[in-house]
Design a protein around this motif. Sequence first.
Motif, mmCIF file in Angstrom:
data_model
loop_
_atom_site.group_PDB
_atom_site.id
_atom_site.type_symbol
_atom_site.label_atom_id
_atom_site.label_comp_id
_atom_site.label_asym_id
_atom_site.label_seq_id
_atom_site.Cartn_x
_atom_site.Cartn_y
_atom_site.Cartn_z
ATOM 1 N N SER A 53 -33.281 27.388 26.186
ATOM 2 C CA SER A 53 -32.528 28.532 26.742
ATOM 3 C C SER A 53 -32.015 28.185 28.128
ATOM 4 C CB SER A 53 -33.431 29.760 26.811
ATOM 5 O OG SER A 53 -34.540 29.504 27.636
ATOM 6 N N GLY A 54 -30.990 28.936 28.525
ATOM 7 C CA GLY A 54 -30.460 28.812 29.866
ATOM 8 C C GLY A 54 -29.429 27.748 30.018
ATOM 9 N N VAL A 55 -28.992 27.060 28.913
ATOM 10 C CA VAL A 55 -27.973 26.028 29.019
ATOM 11 C C VAL A 55 -26.690 26.587 28.432
ATOM 12 C CG1 VAL A 55 -27.312 23.688 28.398
ATOM 13 C CG2 VAL A 55 -29.722 24.260 28.788
ATOM 14 N N ASP A 56 -25.645 26.637 29.155
ATOM 15 C CA ASP A 56 -24.388 27.243 28.729
ATOM 16 C C ASP A 56 -23.277 26.568 29.494
ATOM 17 O OD1 ASP A 56 -22.432 28.768 27.684
ATOM 18 O OD2 ASP A 56 -23.343 30.704 28.194
ATOM 19 N N ASP A 57 -22.082 26.508 28.845
ATOM 20 C CA ASP A 57 -20.932 25.914 29.540
ATOM 21 C C ASP A 57 -20.162 26.970 30.295
ATOM 22 O OD1 ASP A 57 -19.902 27.343 27.492
ATOM 23 O OD2 ASP A 57 -18.585 25.754 26.720
ATOM 24 N N GLY A 58 -20.668 28.198 30.271
ATOM 25 C CA GLY A 58 -20.031 29.275 31.038
ATOM 26 C C GLY A 58 -18.963 29.992 30.273
ATOM 27 N N GLN A 59 -18.446 29.435 29.132
ATOM 28 C CA GLN A 59 -17.390 30.090 28.361
ATOM 29 C C GLN A 59 -17.837 30.408 26.955
ATOM 30 O OE1 GLN A 59 -13.896 27.681 28.469
ATOM 31 N NE2 GLN A 59 -13.742 27.696 30.728
ATOM 32 N N HIS A 60 -19.150 30.271 26.630
ATOM 33 C CA HIS A 60 -19.727 30.605 25.322
ATOM 34 C C HIS A 60 -19.071 29.833 24.191
ATOM 35 C CE1 HIS A 60 -22.006 33.816 27.198
ATOM 36 N NE2 HIS A 60 -20.882 34.232 27.783
ATOM 37 N N ARG A 61 -18.748 28.553 24.434
ATOM 38 C CA ARG A 61 -18.220 27.726 23.358
ATOM 39 C C ARG A 61 -19.328 26.845 22.813
ATOM 40 N NH1 ARG A 61 -13.850 27.065 27.098
ATOM 41 N NH2 ARG A 61 -14.682 25.045 27.658
ATOM 42 N N ARG A 62 -19.059 26.370 21.598
ATOM 43 C CA ARG A 62 -20.034 25.497 20.986
ATOM 44 C C ARG A 62 -20.008 24.137 21.654
ATOM 45 N NH1 ARG A 62 -21.786 27.743 16.230
ATOM 46 N NH2 ARG A 62 -20.447 29.353 15.342
ATOM 47 N N LEU A 63 -21.132 23.450 21.675
ATOM 48 C CA LEU A 63 -21.218 22.116 22.241
ATOM 49 C C LEU A 63 -20.610 21.104 21.308
ATOM 50 C CD1 LEU A 63 -24.828 22.216 23.678
ATOM 51 C CD2 LEU A 63 -22.705 22.646 24.873
ATOM 52 N N ALA A 64 -20.175 20.025 21.843
ATOM 53 C CA ALA A 64 -19.613 18.929 21.044
ATOM 54 C C ALA A 64 -20.729 18.228 20.292
ATOM 55 C CB ALA A 64 -18.888 17.937 21.955
ATOM 56 N N PRO A 65 -20.392 17.528 19.197
ATOM 57 C CA PRO A 65 -21.440 16.808 18.461
ATOM 58 C C PRO A 65 -22.112 15.755 19.327
ATOM 59 C CG PRO A 65 -19.407 16.966 17.187
ATOM 60 C CD PRO A 65 -19.074 17.413 18.572
ATOM 61 N N ARG A 66 -23.318 15.485 18.967
ATOM 62 C CA ARG A 66 -24.045 14.461 19.714
ATOM 63 C C ARG A 66 -23.463 13.086 19.439
ATOM 64 N NH1 ARG A 66 -30.368 16.251 18.847
ATOM 65 N NH2 ARG A 66 -30.248 18.223 20.001
ATOM 66 N N PRO A 67 -23.664 12.150 20.338
ATOM 67 C CA PRO A 67 -23.153 10.781 20.127
ATOM 68 C C PRO A 67 -23.753 10.203 18.851
ATOM 69 C CG PRO A 67 -23.861 11.073 22.396
ATOM 70 C CD PRO A 67 -24.304 12.290 21.675
ATOM 71 N N LEU A 68 -22.906 9.455 18.117
ATOM 72 C CA LEU A 68 -23.320 8.837 16.874
ATOM 73 C C LEU A 68 -24.290 7.702 17.157
ATOM 74 C CD1 LEU A 68 -22.974 8.731 13.822
ATOM 75 C CD2 LEU A 68 -21.082 7.121 14.156
ATOM 76 N N HIS A 69 -25.393 7.696 16.466
ATOM 77 C CA HIS A 69 -26.407 6.651 16.663
ATOM 78 C C HIS A 69 -26.405 5.751 15.446
ATOM 79 C CE1 HIS A 69 -30.093 4.610 17.679
ATOM 80 N NE2 HIS A 69 -30.660 5.026 16.520
ATOM 81 N N ARG A 70 -26.039 4.523 15.624
ATOM 82 C CA ARG A 70 -25.996 3.548 14.554
ATOM 83 C C ARG A 70 -27.111 2.536 14.768
ATOM 84 N NH1 ARG A 70 -19.592 2.111 13.556
ATOM 85 N NH2 ARG A 70 -18.944 4.249 12.989
#
Length: 512
Positions: free
Chosen positions: A17-34
């Motif tokens: 909780s408490g992590v937000d980009d301030g505009q209530h948008r979804r976060l980008a996908p996590r970096p691809l791990h190969r």
Amino acid sequence: MSEPQQGNGHPSATPVSGVDDGQHRRLAPRPLHRPEVDPTQAAVFGRPRGVEGAFAADRPVLNGNGSVQLVPPTPEALSTAFGRPAGGGDVRLQRPPVDLSGEPEVEPVFWNGEPAGDSWRDPGASAVIGPPAVTEQPAAETGTATAPGPQLSVPELLFGRRVKPLGLVLLMVAALLVGAAGGAAGWLLGRVDNPLTDGGVTLAEVKPGKERPVGSVADIARRVTPSVVSIEFKGGSVAGVGSGVVIDGEGYVLTNDHVIAPAVQDSSARLTVVFTDGKRATAQVVGRDSKTDLAVIKVEVDNPTVLQFGDSDDLQVGDTVLAIGSPLSLSNTVTEGIVSALHRPVTAAGENGGPPITYDAIQTDAAINPGNSGGALVDSSGALVGINSSIRTETGGSVGLGFAISGNYARKISQALIRDGQVKHADMNVNVRSASAETAEGAQVQNVPEGGAAAAAGIQEGDVITRVGDRMVRNAAELTVAVRDHEIGETVPVVLARQGRELTVQVTLRSD
């Protein structure tokens, strides 16, 4: 914006909780791990060296024209129905949800311990019905009601369009005229096709009736059948049909004892007398004589037809007789025959272990079958000369050997039953068996009980009785009927053979 923590490549099970980009948008996908590729697996499953595409260069072509066979183009009907709309630009299948006003709904990045709003992101979430895809308001909410469409009339339903009433009337009249014309044509054709028929024929008939002289079988049957009745009984476990003869104007009916015995033994059974005119009346038992198979019952009826007794002693072999009764439940059946023999002693087993039945019978070849029992045997004048009682057969049906209790003896027994309700018979009180020798035949004495008529007359064991009074005795049954021809207390001469000598003793008969 802070990056979420990374561990083994999966999101943490505990929401942050408490992590937000301030505009209530979804976060980008996590970096691809190969992860690193295992050289052993790469050597087995990897592309060969020098191969850049999906297939090797030396692989034969699939369609023979040097190129890979492609999927045929989509039919126009399917592309129009399921394809992207023209001019839609970048239309994706998965679009963010919008509210009724068309504005996109934005969900928070994290849910602070609450279940995820998107069921695809939270597998444990329940199914939720979202807003409709069409944002237009339904007619019910706008306040406008849809008017029902017009209903089809009968002409429209039958003919597919409106028809004038006059047209319907004319159509019905035409149908009736066509049906009438068809019926008339069929009738005419039927008469023409069969020239052998004549609808106006009237057959001639003989006006004077057939002559039936007095004394004919038809005349006797007409006069006698109203006095012969059917006797029915039905109870919880018994049922049957027999015959009877009305012998007195007070409603007394003479029949066989074995006809009513099942009904008497079953308290739930009911005796019913059925007359030739269909009238039915409940009967009551007056008296029974099981030793001679005779019984008298009574019904309450007004003015019944009574059958008068004749003199059975006047019968001769060859005389015409009629048997009337209800054989096999066929009431008012008349059969004709002759007197085959007279004074034929008949013995039968008693009902339910009772004393044996023995009577002096008239033998006749008039057809007698089960159900005739208790019916009338009449002579050529229509007088009662016997009560049909039994038959001798190996097939169960009539073979011309019928037996009737003589009318004179039946009259004597029925009078005693009507007067006293019971009857007593004359008896010698001696036990015998049938015997036959080269010199004589008769009834051999087996034992002589003390205190009986035979003991008082001096009859001994071993004596062979050959005559009682005027009647010859040839067997045990004939001795019984010869003794019963006399009255109780009467003294009769009895002829017997004893040690090769013929003796005559006087026996005073006693009651059985």
